[in-house]
Design a protein around this motif. Structure first.
Motif, PDB file in Angstrom:
ATOM      1  N   LEU A   1      -7.841  18.716 -23.477  1.00  0.00           N
ATOM      2  CA  LEU A   1      -6.738  19.126 -22.630  1.00  0.00           C
ATOM      3  C   LEU A   1      -7.091  20.366 -21.799  1.00  0.00           C
ATOM      4  O   LEU A   1      -8.163  20.443 -21.228  1.00  0.00           O
ATOM      5  CB  LEU A   1      -5.486  19.351 -23.491  1.00  0.00           C
ATOM      6  CG  LEU A   1      -5.048  18.128 -24.322  1.00  0.00           C
ATOM      7  CD1 LEU A   1      -3.885  18.474 -25.228  1.00  0.00           C
ATOM      8  CD2 LEU A   1      -4.715  16.949 -23.430  1.00  0.00           C
ATOM      9  N   THR A   2      -6.179  21.356 -21.727  1.00  0.00           N
ATOM     10  CA  THR A   2      -6.400  22.497 -20.848  1.00  0.00           C
ATOM     11  C   THR A   2      -7.492  23.438 -21.338  1.00  0.00           C
ATOM     12  O   THR A   2      -7.910  24.332 -20.597  1.00  0.00           O
ATOM     13  CB  THR A   2      -5.102  23.308 -20.662  1.00  0.00           C
ATOM     14  OG1 THR A   2      -4.592  23.687 -21.941  1.00  0.00           O
ATOM     15  CG2 THR A   2      -4.055  22.488 -19.925  1.00  0.00           C
ATOM     16  N   ALA A   3      -7.973  23.260 -22.559  1.00  0.00           N
ATOM     17  CA  ALA A   3      -9.092  24.075 -23.042  1.00  0.00           C
ATOM     18  C   ALA A   3     -10.385  23.750 -22.285  1.00  0.00           C
ATOM     19  O   ALA A   3     -11.386  24.448 -22.448  1.00  0.00           O
ATOM     20  CB  ALA A   3      -9.294  23.869 -24.545  1.00  0.00           C
ATOM     21  N   ARG A   4     -10.324  22.738 -21.459  1.00  0.00           N
ATOM     22  CA  ARG A   4     -11.492  22.398 -20.634  1.00  0.00           C
ATOM     23  C   ARG A   4     -11.757  23.516 -19.616  1.00  0.00           C
ATOM     24  O   ARG A   4     -12.888  23.939 -19.423  1.00  0.00           O
ATOM     25  CB  ARG A   4     -11.211  21.074 -19.925  1.00  0.00           C
ATOM     26  CG  ARG A   4     -12.408  20.427 -19.252  1.00  0.00           C
ATOM     27  CD  ARG A   4     -11.997  19.018 -18.839  1.00  0.00           C
ATOM     28  NE  ARG A   4     -13.039  18.311 -18.109  1.00  0.00           N
ATOM     29  CZ  ARG A   4     -12.938  17.043 -17.727  1.00  0.00           C
ATOM     30  NH1 ARG A   4     -11.831  16.366 -18.005  1.00  0.00           N
ATOM     31  NH2 ARG A   4     -13.923  16.455 -17.073  1.00  0.00           N
ATOM     32  N   ASN A   5     -10.725  23.970 -18.934  1.00  0.00           N
ATOM     33  CA  ASN A   5     -10.705  25.038 -17.932  1.00  0.00           C
ATOM     34  C   ASN A   5     -12.076  25.444 -17.376  1.00  0.00           C
ATOM     35  O   ASN A   5     -12.752  24.647 -16.749  1.00  0.00           O
ATOM     36  CB  ASN A   5      -9.910  26.247 -18.456  1.00  0.00           C
ATOM     37  CG  ASN A   5     -10.356  26.767 -19.806  1.00  0.00           C
ATOM     38  OD1 ASN A   5     -11.470  27.236 -19.975  1.00  0.00           O
ATOM     39  ND2 ASN A   5      -9.457  26.720 -20.784  1.00  0.00           N
ATOM     40  N   PHE A   6     -12.515  26.693 -17.593  1.00  0.00           N
ATOM     41  CA  PHE A   6     -13.776  27.174 -17.034  1.00  0.00           C
ATOM     42  C   PHE A   6     -14.997  26.759 -17.852  1.00  0.00           C
ATOM     43  O   PHE A   6     -16.128  27.027 -17.448  1.00  0.00           O
ATOM     44  CB  PHE A   6     -13.758  28.703 -16.951  1.00  0.00           C
ATOM     45  CG  PHE A   6     -13.105  29.244 -15.711  1.00  0.00           C
ATOM     46  CD1 PHE A   6     -13.854  29.653 -14.624  1.00  0.00           C
ATOM     47  CD2 PHE A   6     -11.720  29.349 -15.638  1.00  0.00           C
ATOM     48  CE1 PHE A   6     -13.251  30.161 -13.475  1.00  0.00           C
ATOM     49  CE2 PHE A   6     -11.103  29.855 -14.502  1.00  0.00           C
ATOM     50  CZ  PHE A   6     -11.872  30.263 -13.417  1.00  0.00           C
ATOM     51  N   ASN A   7     -14.798  26.127 -18.982  1.00  0.00           N
ATOM     52  CA  ASN A   7     -15.914  25.866 -19.886  1.00  0.00           C
ATOM     53  C   ASN A   7     -17.011  24.971 -19.317  1.00  0.00           C
ATOM     54  O   ASN A   7     -18.195  25.299 -19.441  1.00  0.00           O
ATOM     55  CB  ASN A   7     -15.388  25.324 -21.214  1.00  0.00           C
ATOM     56  CG  ASN A   7     -14.869  26.421 -22.109  1.00  0.00           C
ATOM     57  OD1 ASN A   7     -15.622  27.278 -22.559  1.00  0.00           O
ATOM     58  ND2 ASN A   7     -13.566  26.406 -22.382  1.00  0.00           N
ATOM     59  N   PRO A   8     -16.700  23.822 -18.690  1.00  0.00           N
ATOM     60  CA  PRO A   8     -17.791  22.999 -18.145  1.00  0.00           C
ATOM     61  C   PRO A   8     -18.608  23.729 -17.079  1.00  0.00           C
ATOM     62  O   PRO A   8     -19.843  23.647 -17.072  1.00  0.00           O
ATOM     63  CB  PRO A   8     -17.061  21.784 -17.561  1.00  0.00           C
ATOM     64  CG  PRO A   8     -15.773  21.720 -18.294  1.00  0.00           C
ATOM     65  CD  PRO A   8     -15.398  23.145 -18.552  1.00  0.00           C
ATOM     66  N   ALA A   9     -17.936  24.454 -16.188  1.00  0.00           N
ATOM     67  CA  ALA A   9     -18.646  25.173 -15.134  1.00  0.00           C
ATOM     68  C   ALA A   9     -19.535  26.258 -15.721  1.00  0.00           C
ATOM     69  O   ALA A   9     -20.672  26.459 -15.276  1.00  0.00           O
ATOM     70  CB  ALA A   9     -17.652  25.784 -14.145  1.00  0.00           C
ATOM     71  N   ALA A  10     -19.032  26.962 -16.738  1.00  0.00           N
ATOM     72  CA  ALA A  10     -19.836  27.999 -17.386  1.00  0.00           C
ATOM     73  C   ALA A  10     -21.063  27.393 -18.048  1.00  0.00           C
ATOM     74  O   ALA A  10     -22.179  27.922 -17.956  1.00  0.00           O
ATOM     75  CB  ALA A  10     -18.988  28.758 -18.407  1.00  0.00           C
ATOM     76  N   ALA A  11     -20.872  26.262 -18.713  1.00  0.00           N
ATOM     77  CA  ALA A  11     -21.996  25.605 -19.394  1.00  0.00           C
ATOM     78  C   ALA A  11     -23.057  25.159 -18.410  1.00  0.00           C
ATOM     79  O   ALA A  11     -24.259  25.330 -18.650  1.00  0.00           O
ATOM     80  CB  ALA A  11     -21.485  24.411 -20.198  1.00  0.00           C
ATOM     81  N   MET A  12     -22.650  24.590 -17.298  1.00  0.00           N
ATOM     82  CA  MET A  12     -23.601  24.088 -16.304  1.00  0.00           C
ATOM     83  C   MET A  12     -24.380  25.221 -15.641  1.00  0.00           C
ATOM     84  O   MET A  12     -25.549  25.061 -15.293  1.00  0.00           O
ATOM     85  CB  MET A  12     -22.863  23.272 -15.247  1.00  0.00           C
ATOM     86  CG  MET A  12     -22.264  21.983 -15.759  1.00  0.00           C
ATOM     87  SD  MET A  12     -21.252  21.134 -14.520  1.00  0.00           S
ATOM     88  CE  MET A  12     -22.499  20.676 -13.330  1.00  0.00           C
ATOM     89  N   ALA A  13     -23.735  26.359 -15.458  1.00  0.00           N
ATOM     90  CA  ALA A  13     -24.367  27.462 -14.735  1.00  0.00           C
ATOM     91  C   ALA A  13     -25.388  28.219 -15.573  1.00  0.00           C
ATOM     92  O   ALA A  13     -26.336  28.793 -15.020  1.00  0.00           O
ATOM     93  CB  ALA A  13     -23.300  28.433 -14.227  1.00  0.00           C
ATOM     94  N   GLY A  14     -25.214  28.250 -16.883  1.00  0.00           N
ATOM     95  CA  GLY A  14     -26.051  29.090 -17.727  1.00  0.00           C
ATOM     96  C   GLY A  14     -27.494  28.615 -17.839  1.00  0.00           C
ATOM     97  O   GLY A  14     -27.758  27.418 -17.938  1.00  0.00           O
ATOM     98  N   LYS A  15     -28.421  29.569 -17.824  1.00  0.00           N
ATOM     99  CA  LYS A  15     -29.820  29.226 -18.092  1.00  0.00           C
ATOM    100  C   LYS A  15     -29.958  28.722 -19.526  1.00  0.00           C
ATOM    101  O   LYS A  15     -30.768  27.834 -19.818  1.00  0.00           O
ATOM    102  CB  LYS A  15     -30.703  30.449 -17.872  1.00  0.00           C
ATOM    103  CG  LYS A  15     -30.723  30.938 -16.431  1.00  0.00           C
ATOM    104  CD  LYS A  15     -31.545  32.216 -16.299  1.00  0.00           C
ATOM    105  CE  LYS A  15     -31.513  32.751 -14.879  1.00  0.00           C
ATOM    106  NZ  LYS A  15     -32.234  34.054 -14.769  1.00  0.00           N
ATOM    107  N   VAL A  16     -29.177  29.306 -20.431  1.00  0.00           N
ATOM    108  CA  VAL A  16     -29.061  28.825 -21.811  1.00  0.00           C
ATOM    109  C   VAL A  16     -27.577  28.716 -22.123  1.00  0.00           C
ATOM    110  O   VAL A  16     -26.842  29.696 -21.964  1.00  0.00           O
ATOM    111  CB  VAL A  16     -29.740  29.773 -22.817  1.00  0.00           C
ATOM    112  CG1 VAL A  16     -29.519  29.273 -24.249  1.00  0.00           C
ATOM    113  CG2 VAL A  16     -31.224  29.913 -22.519  1.00  0.00           C
TER     114      VAL A  16
END
Length: 235
Positions: free
Chosen positions: A170-185
């Motif tokens: 649900l809304t816990a998705r929020n910024f998490n996918p974008a943060a995961a994709m951007a990180g070197k790790v």
């Protein structure tokens, strides 16, 4: 490939260092990687620049790292619910780079997509555009924004398999996918881990190619923000 680590501390070991740029998922108190934040606090790493929509609240989320003075700068869109943040900022002890919420999301998305910069009309004519390149497109002025590529991303998801494929809830998705994709790790905290192949391919929100380490936190606190109002006499 098995990306599961036995604890949050083990998942951070050898990855998080002093002075790094980190992205932390979450929106308000929803979708916060609680165990990873606690482990980061316990690691003692300092002089961190943290990208996050907001800075948690006093005593919870990123508020814990502010209390221990491990954060030197925040890149955020909202910081209004943390008195310690306010105190440090007004005292000149904490740097702040205010970023419009949509721009912040796009900075992370662009970082994950390998796009170094982009143009947006948001912030033109305000302090947000100070010192940045401006260009005209179709009669409108745009400001150039640089993408964000954090050294490490701390992410919260609902479910993962051993290969790091993720499902958010649900809304816990929020910024998490974008943060995961951007990180070197990218290090992800989840509530449930299943064998590789157990997730329906069409149900996966983020493929494991963006995820490097996964840790189980089956019983997160999951604080909920609630609106409170003052009852009027006679109401």
């Amino acid at each position: 490939m098995n990306k599961i680590f036995p604890s949050a501390a083990a998942a951070l070991a050898g990855v998080v260092q002093d002075g790094q740029l980190l992205a932390v998922g979450g929106f308000g108190l929803c979708g916060i990687p609680e165990a990873l934040i606690d482990a980061l606090r316990d690691s003692g790493k300092k002089n961190l620049t943290v990208i996050s929509n907001n800075a948690g609240v006093d005593g919870f989320g990123l508020g814990k790292l502010l209390e221990t003075r491990q954060i030197k700068k925040m890149i955020s869109s909202y910081v209004g619910e943390n008195k310690e943040f306010e105190r440090q900022f007004l005292a000149g002890e904490l740097e702040l780079e205010f970023t419009p919420q949509g721009t912040l999301a796009e900075k992370l998305r662009a970082g994950g997509a390998g796009i170094p910069a982009f143009y947006t009309r948001t912030g033109v004519g305000t302090m947000v555009a100070e010192g940045k390149e401006l260009r005209e497109f179709d009669g409108h002025t745009y400001v150039m924004e640089r993408a964000l590529v954090p050294d490490v991303s701390l992410v919260k998801a609902w479910k993962a398999d051993h290969s790091g494929n993720l499902i958010f809830r649900l809304t816990a998705r929020n910024f998490n996918p974008a943060a995961a994709m951007a990180g070197k790790v990218s290090i992800v905290e989840v509530e449930e881990i299943v064998p590789t192949g157990a997730l329906e391919p069409d149900s996966i929100h983020l493929p494991g190619i963006y995820v490097h380490r996964v840790v189980l936190n089956a019983t997160p606190e999951k604080r909920i923000e609630k609106r409170t109002i003052t009852e009027k006499a006679g109401a």
